[in-house]
Design an enzyme around this catalytic site. Structure first.
Site, PDB file in Angstrom:
ATOM      1  N   CYS A   1     102.194  -5.324   3.013  1.00 44.96           N
ATOM      2  CA  CYS A   1     101.982  -6.730   3.357  1.00 44.96           C
ATOM      3  C   CYS A   1     100.750  -7.279   2.639  1.00 44.96           C
ATOM      4  O   CYS A   1     100.608  -8.484   2.457  1.00 44.96           O
ATOM      5  CB  CYS A   1     101.838  -6.912   4.873  1.00 44.96           C
ATOM      6  SG  CYS A   1     100.505  -5.974   5.617  1.00 44.96           S
TER       7      CYS A   1
ATOM      8  N   GLN B   1      98.555  -0.125  12.360  1.00 45.58           N
ATOM      9  CA  GLN B   1      98.045   1.227  12.104  1.00 45.58           C
ATOM     10  C   GLN B   1      97.089   1.696  13.189  1.00 45.58           C
ATOM     11  O   GLN B   1      97.126   2.851  13.601  1.00 45.58           O
ATOM     12  CB  GLN B   1      97.370   1.293  10.726  1.00 45.58           C
ATOM     13  CG  GLN B   1      96.890   2.690  10.372  1.00 45.58           C
ATOM     14  CD  GLN B   1      96.393   2.799   8.957  1.00 45.58           C
ATOM     15  OE1 GLN B   1      96.969   2.220   8.033  1.00 45.58           O
ATOM     16  NE2 GLN B   1      95.324   3.538   8.759  1.00 45.58           N
TER      17      GLN B   1
ATOM     18  N   HIS C   1      99.273  -0.668   2.845  1.00 41.56           N
ATOM     19  CA  HIS C   1     100.024  -1.728   3.505  1.00 41.56           C
ATOM     20  C   HIS C   1     100.627  -2.681   2.477  1.00 41.56           C
ATOM     21  O   HIS C   1      99.905  -3.410   1.796  1.00 41.56           O
ATOM     22  CB  HIS C   1      99.099  -2.496   4.466  1.00 41.56           C
ATOM     23  CG  HIS C   1      98.650  -1.664   5.625  1.00 41.56           C
ATOM     24  ND1 HIS C   1      99.011  -1.958   6.921  1.00 41.56           N
ATOM     25  CD2 HIS C   1      97.893  -0.536   5.691  1.00 41.56           C
ATOM     26  CE1 HIS C   1      98.487  -1.050   7.734  1.00 41.56           C
ATOM     27  NE2 HIS C   1      97.808  -0.176   6.995  1.00 41.56           N
TER      28      HIS C   1
ATOM     29  N   CYS D   1     104.887  -2.832   9.165  1.00 40.09           N
ATOM     30  CA  CYS D   1     103.920  -3.651   9.882  1.00 40.09           C
ATOM     31  C   CYS D   1     104.652  -4.673  10.744  1.00 40.09           C
ATOM     32  O   CYS D   1     105.643  -5.270  10.315  1.00 40.09           O
ATOM     33  CB  CYS D   1     102.967  -4.295   8.876  1.00 40.09           C
ATOM     34  SG  CYS D   1     102.947  -6.053   8.788  1.00 40.09           S
ATOM     35  N   GLU D   2     104.190  -4.817  11.958  1.00 41.59           N
ATOM     36  CA  GLU D   2     104.868  -5.717  12.886  1.00 41.59           C
ATOM     37  C   GLU D   2     104.601  -7.190  12.586  1.00 41.59           C
ATOM     38  O   GLU D   2     105.262  -8.061  13.150  1.00 41.59           O
ATOM     39  CB  GLU D   2     104.496  -5.392  14.336  1.00 41.59           C
ATOM     40  CG  GLU D   2     103.068  -5.647  14.707  1.00 41.59           C
ATOM     41  CD  GLU D   2     102.762  -5.250  16.140  1.00 41.59           C
ATOM     42  OE1 GLU D   2     102.012  -5.990  16.797  1.00 41.59           O
ATOM     43  OE2 GLU D   2     103.261  -4.205  16.617  1.00 41.59           O
ATOM     44  N   HIS D   3     103.662  -7.479  11.717  1.00 39.98           N
ATOM     45  CA  HIS D   3     103.350  -8.872  11.399  1.00 39.98           C
ATOM     46  C   HIS D   3     104.236  -9.443  10.295  1.00 39.98           C
ATOM     47  O   HIS D   3     104.601 -10.621  10.342  1.00 39.98           O
ATOM     48  CB  HIS D   3     101.880  -9.003  10.994  1.00 39.98           C
ATOM     49  CG  HIS D   3     100.943  -8.565  12.063  1.00 39.98           C
ATOM     50  ND1 HIS D   3      99.836  -7.772  11.820  1.00 39.98           N
ATOM     51  CD2 HIS D   3     100.964  -8.777  13.404  1.00 39.98           C
ATOM     52  CE1 HIS D   3      99.217  -7.537  12.958  1.00 39.98           C
ATOM     53  NE2 HIS D   3      99.872  -8.131  13.930  1.00 39.98           N
ATOM     54  N   HIS D   4     104.562  -8.623   9.285  1.00 39.17           N
ATOM     55  CA  HIS D   4     105.356  -9.110   8.157  1.00 39.17           C
ATOM     56  C   HIS D   4     106.606  -8.266   7.899  1.00 39.17           C
ATOM     57  O   HIS D   4     107.339  -8.540   6.960  1.00 39.17           O
ATOM     58  CB  HIS D   4     104.506  -9.142   6.876  1.00 39.17           C
ATOM     59  CG  HIS D   4     103.301 -10.006   6.992  1.00 39.17           C
ATOM     60  ND1 HIS D   4     102.045  -9.500   7.286  1.00 39.17           N
ATOM     61  CD2 HIS D   4     103.154 -11.353   6.895  1.00 39.17           C
ATOM     62  CE1 HIS D   4     101.186 -10.503   7.349  1.00 39.17           C
ATOM     63  NE2 HIS D   4     101.820 -11.627   7.118  1.00 39.17           N
TER      64      HIS D   4
END
Length: 197
Positions: free
Chosen positions: A155, A125, A153, A84-87
């Site tokens: 995260c 996703q 996920h 995931c690009e956020h975490h």
């Protein structure tokens, strides 16, 4: 960013890992962590190799000698690992692809390679689902494409709300898969998404 534009050296990347280890409260010079920065950078090279690949290239070779076959082609349960690009936490799941050929088909392993090329990048996703579908539509020009992605996920399971056993399902339907409810229903029957299958 392409490999040519990359401005961070291996040594700089390893130093960044050492910084994170110190920030977490560790001593990067202790015996058990001496090789960790190198290992992490090598792992990143594998996890994010999709940036060095063009998924469209995998679909370039097609076959037209299919004896007039024009029914749905479905490849299901393509396992993937992404982040995931956020975490920067793992996303692990399966992709299901269907398409209605318009005179040409592609080797099924190439569809799995398209999934890999997009999964091996920092992802959301929903975006990955759309990228896979658009790539197939753009290159093969079929009458329709359907892509369904099931992902777990990390995260969400290892931080924040700490909820395990939660799965996310996304879909992208193009052409006849979007316009014709019967085509869409046939595809969804073929892949039979869900825990009870």
């Amino acid at each position: 960013m392409s490999r040519k534009e990359k401005t961070v050296s291996q040594a700089e990347a390893e130093e960044a890992v050492r910084t994170l280890l110190r920030w977490a409260g560790e001593d990067p010079d202790r015996e058990g962590l001496l090789d960790t920065p190198r290992r992490v950078v090598e792992a990143y090279g594998d996890w994010f190799r999709g940036y060095r690949e063009d998924p469209h290239d995998y679909l370039a070779r097609t076959f037209e000698e299919v004896a007039g076959y024009d029914e749905m082609i479905v490849l299901r349960d393509i396992e993937f690992e992404s982040h995931c690009e956020h975490h920067m936490a793992p996303i692990i799941g399966k992709v299901h692809i269907g398409y209605l050929p318009d005179g040409k088909v592609v080797g099924i392993s190439k569809l799995a390679r398209v999934v890999e090329a997009y999964a091996r990048r920092f992802q959301v996703q929903e975006k990955m689902t759309a990228q896979i579908a658009r790539c197939i539509q753009d290159v093969l020009q079929p009458r329709g494409v359907g892509v369904v992605v099931e992902g777990a996920h990390e995260c969400m399971t290892t931080r924040g709300i700490h909820k395990r056993g939660v799965g996310m399902v996304t879909s992208k339907m193009l052409g006849s898969f979007r316009e014709d409810a019967r085509t869409r229903a046939e595809f969804l029957r073929f892949i039979d998404v869900g825990p009870g299958r």
